[in-house]
Design a protein around this motif. Structure first.
Motif, short mmCIF file in Angstrom:
data_model
loop_
_atom_site.label_atom_id
_atom_site.label_comp_id
_atom_site.label_asym_id
_atom_site.label_seq_id
_atom_site.Cartn_x
_atom_site.Cartn_y
_atom_site.Cartn_z
N ASN A 265 0.94 -1.14 -0.17
CA ASN A 265 0.09 -0.14 0.05
C ASN A 265 0.72 1.24 0.07
O ASN A 265 1.74 1.47 0.98
CB ASN A 265 -0.89 0.09 1.25
CG ASN A 265 -1.83 -1.11 1.17
OD1 ASN A 265 -2.18 -1.71 0.12
ND2 ASN A 265 -2.30 -1.61 2.37
N GLY A 266 0.60 2.04 -1.08
CA GLY A 266 1.50 3.37 -1.09
C GLY A 266 3.00 3.02 -1.36
O GLY A 266 3.66 4.22 -1.19
N ALA A 267 3.30 1.90 -1.90
CA ALA A 267 4.77 1.81 -1.78
C ALA A 267 5.56 2.55 -3.01
O ALA A 267 6.86 2.98 -2.68
CB ALA A 267 5.09 0.19 -2.19
N PHE A 268 4.81 2.88 -4.07
CA PHE A 268 5.44 3.51 -5.22
C PHE A 268 4.83 5.00 -5.48
O PHE A 268 4.82 5.49 -6.61
CB PHE A 268 5.38 2.58 -6.46
CG PHE A 268 6.02 1.37 -6.24
CD1 PHE A 268 7.31 0.94 -5.80
CD2 PHE A 268 5.06 0.04 -6.01
CE1 PHE A 268 7.66 -0.13 -5.39
CE2 PHE A 268 5.56 -1.14 -5.81
CZ PHE A 268 7.05 -1.45 -5.56
N ASP A 269 4.28 5.53 -4.58
CA ASP A 269 3.44 6.70 -4.73
C ASP A 269 4.50 7.82 -4.60
O ASP A 269 4.49 8.79 -5.31
CB ASP A 269 2.44 7.02 -3.65
CG ASP A 269 1.21 5.97 -3.57
OD1 ASP A 269 1.16 5.26 -4.74
OD2 ASP A 269 0.63 5.91 -2.80
N ASN A 270 5.35 7.67 -3.87
CA ASN A 270 6.48 8.98 -3.61
C ASN A 270 7.76 8.45 -3.19
O ASN A 270 8.14 8.58 -1.89
CB ASN A 270 5.82 10.08 -2.95
CG ASN A 270 7.05 11.20 -2.89
OD1 ASN A 270 7.66 11.57 -3.83
ND2 ASN A 270 6.61 12.01 -1.61
N VAL A 271 8.42 7.86 -3.99
CA VAL A 271 9.65 6.96 -3.60
C VAL A 271 10.75 8.11 -3.56
O VAL A 271 11.24 8.70 -4.42
CB VAL A 271 10.10 5.96 -4.60
CG1 VAL A 271 11.37 5.23 -4.05
CG2 VAL A 271 8.94 4.90 -4.65
N ASP A 272 11.55 8.09 -2.29
CA ASP A 272 12.39 9.17 -2.08
C ASP A 272 13.88 8.26 -1.58
O ASP A 272 13.85 7.68 -0.18
CB ASP A 272 12.15 10.23 -0.91
CG ASP A 272 13.34 11.08 -0.57
OD1 ASP A 272 14.12 11.19 -1.44
OD2 ASP A 272 13.30 11.56 0.52
N LYS A 273 14.73 8.05 -2.51
CA LYS A 273 15.66 7.26 -2.24
C LYS A 273 16.87 8.11 -1.46
O LYS A 273 17.79 7.65 -1.02
CB LYS A 273 16.43 6.59 -3.33
CG LYS A 273 15.71 5.54 -3.94
CD LYS A 273 15.41 4.23 -2.83
CE LYS A 273 14.64 3.32 -3.53
NZ LYS A 273 14.38 2.15 -2.56
N GLU A 274 16.82 9.40 -1.71
CA GLU A 274 17.90 10.15 -0.62
C GLU A 274 17.35 10.77 0.74
O GLU A 274 17.27 11.92 0.85
CB GLU A 274 18.24 11.29 -1.55
CG GLU A 274 18.61 11.02 -3.07
CD GLU A 274 19.81 10.20 -3.13
OE1 GLU A 274 20.47 9.96 -2.33
OE2 GLU A 274 19.57 9.33 -4.07
N LYS A 275 17.31 9.84 1.56
CA LYS A 275 16.80 10.03 2.78
C LYS A 275 17.79 10.74 3.61
O LYS A 275 19.09 10.55 3.43
CB LYS A 275 16.17 8.92 3.40
CG LYS A 275 14.84 8.37 2.76
CD LYS A 275 14.45 7.07 3.40
CE LYS A 275 12.74 6.99 3.14
NZ LYS A 275 12.53 7.04 1.78
N THR A 276 17.45 11.48 4.63
CA THR A 276 18.23 11.73 5.81
C THR A 276 18.66 10.81 6.82
O THR A 276 17.96 9.89 6.73
CB THR A 276 17.61 13.09 6.53
OG1 THR A 276 16.52 12.40 7.44
CG2 THR A 276 17.13 14.16 5.75
N THR A 277 19.91 11.06 7.66
CA THR A 277 20.04 10.12 8.49
C THR A 277 18.83 9.73 9.57
O THR A 277 18.93 8.72 9.95
CB THR A 277 21.57 10.30 9.14
OG1 THR A 277 21.35 11.69 9.81
CG2 THR A 277 22.54 10.27 8.16
N GLU A 278 18.25 10.84 10.01
CA GLU A 278 17.21 10.58 10.98
C GLU A 278 16.20 9.58 10.29
O GLU A 278 15.45 8.94 11.05
CB GLU A 278 16.64 12.21 11.29
CG GLU A 278 17.74 12.72 12.15
CD GLU A 278 17.89 12.03 13.48
OE1 GLU A 278 17.05 11.54 13.92
OE2 GLU A 278 19.13 12.03 13.74
N GLN A 279 15.71 10.14 8.97
CA GLN A 279 14.80 9.20 8.39
C GLN A 279 15.20 7.76 8.52
O GLN A 279 14.43 6.89 8.54
CB GLN A 279 14.53 9.56 6.90
CG GLN A 279 13.65 10.96 6.97
CD GLN A 279 13.55 11.52 5.62
OE1 GLN A 279 14.62 11.46 4.65
NE2 GLN A 279 12.49 12.24 5.14
N LEU A 280 16.50 7.65 8.07
CA LEU A 280 16.88 6.35 7.96
C LEU A 280 16.81 5.45 9.27
O LEU A 280 16.85 4.34 9.35
CB LEU A 280 18.25 6.17 7.31
CG LEU A 280 18.52 6.38 5.88
CD1 LEU A 280 19.77 6.98 5.32
CD2 LEU A 280 17.87 5.60 4.97
#
Length: 312
Positions: free
Chosen positions: A164-179
């Motif tokens: 569900n929602g996997a490919f709606d808004n893919v952001d591969k350049e995440k911050t370290t906090e997001q990771l």
């Protein structure tokens, strides 16, 4: 690098059949006189016994068996055998279990009793298929062990929510906090199921290990985000699309599987074919060595891998 010694002897007595031992000999310095030192090194550990392995896999793991076999050969492990690979795209382990009997190579292999280790790659946890395969395997080989990959999320979502929602808004350049928050709910659910299966079927032993694939990927992506991983400038370089890994992530995951399967460090193994074939000058022996170190450190720092770091 940290030093690593043998796992607790009592645990390994139980695991002797499949060779889940972990050693990394380290140098020992001895004082000679008042100003002279000599360095001694433990003799190399004997290569573990080769294992008969079957994989029930989706596409985030089905590339692992071939390079892992090459790694086993390079490490001097004799008798490693790929019994089979059952591949289903975007599959939960329960889908492998529910496959028609005449097409279900995984069930056929387990019923022979000639599989030492059965490797699975669920998407979300808990997955009923894991326990089903554990029960079947132990019925025909009570000494079996099982490995489950903790996969990263398709489209970078938590696999508890996939698709569900996997490919709606893919952001591969995440911050370290997001990771740091990446896929945490699914990791915890996977650990809970592993604990429950070990308690129910292990008879006091741990028979199911987890491969920390997502954790190693998060560490690597965090290093890239901080510009601390020579050879990679963007996190997106680890992927060929919103889900599937490029050569460096394939290599890293293969090293993780090698380490969990054999309890042996991959550090020092030769450059694998996937990195050679990528023809990237920066993806060289030094780059490969760093991936190997990351794999070993991740595995030995993760208790559910069953490859424990001994006290220094």
């Amino acid at each position: 690098m940290k030093k690593f010694n043998r796992l607790t002897q009592g645990v390994f007595a139980a695991f002797a059949l499949i060779g889940w031992t972990a050693t990394l000999p380290g140098p020992l310095s001895a004082q000679v006189g008042s100003s002279e030192r000599v360095t001694q090194q433990d003799p190399p550990a004997a290569a573990p016994k080769g294992l008969r392995v079957f994989y029930a896999s989706h596409s985030l793991m089905w590339y692992v068996p071939k390079p892992l076999g090459e790694m086993a050969e390079a490490a001097g492990i004799e008798g490693h055998q790929l019994v089979g690979l059952q591949s289903l795209g975007a599959s939960r382990t329960l889908q492998h279990w529910n496959l028609a009997d005449d097409k279900n190579d995984a069930k056929k292999a387990l019923k022979t009793g000639e599989v030492d280790v059965f490797v699975m790659s669920p998407i979300s946890f808990p997955d009923e298929g894991i326990e089903n395969f554990v029960k079947l395997g132990l019925e025909h080989n009570p000494h079996m062990r099982f490995i489950v990959q903790l996969s990263w999320g398709g489209g970078d979502i938590d696999n508890q929510d996939f698709p569900n929602g996997a490919f709606d808004n893919v952001d591969k350049e995440k911050t370290t906090e997001q990771l740091k928050r990446y896929n945490q709910r699914n990791i915890k659910a996977g650990e809970a199921q592993a604990d429950a299966i070990n308690e129910k079927f292990g008879n006091g032993k741990k028979i199911l290990a987890l491969v920390p694939s997502v954790q190693a990927m998060v560490t690597l992506r965090s290093k890239i985000a901080e510009q601390q991983w020579p050879g990679l400038t963007k996190q997106s370089e680890l992927f060929v699309d919103p889900v599937h890994p490029s050569a460096p992530l394939e290599a890293l995951n293969s090293y993780l599987h090698f380490a969990v399967l054999y309890g042996k460090s991959p550090v020092g193994l030769p450059l694998p074919e996937m990195l050679k074939n990528a023809k990237r000058e920066a993806w060289n022996d030094k780059f490969n060595h760093a991936l190997q170190e990351l794999a070993w450190e991740t595995v030995t720092d993760y208790p559910h891998s069953l490859v424990k770091e001994a006290e220094e």
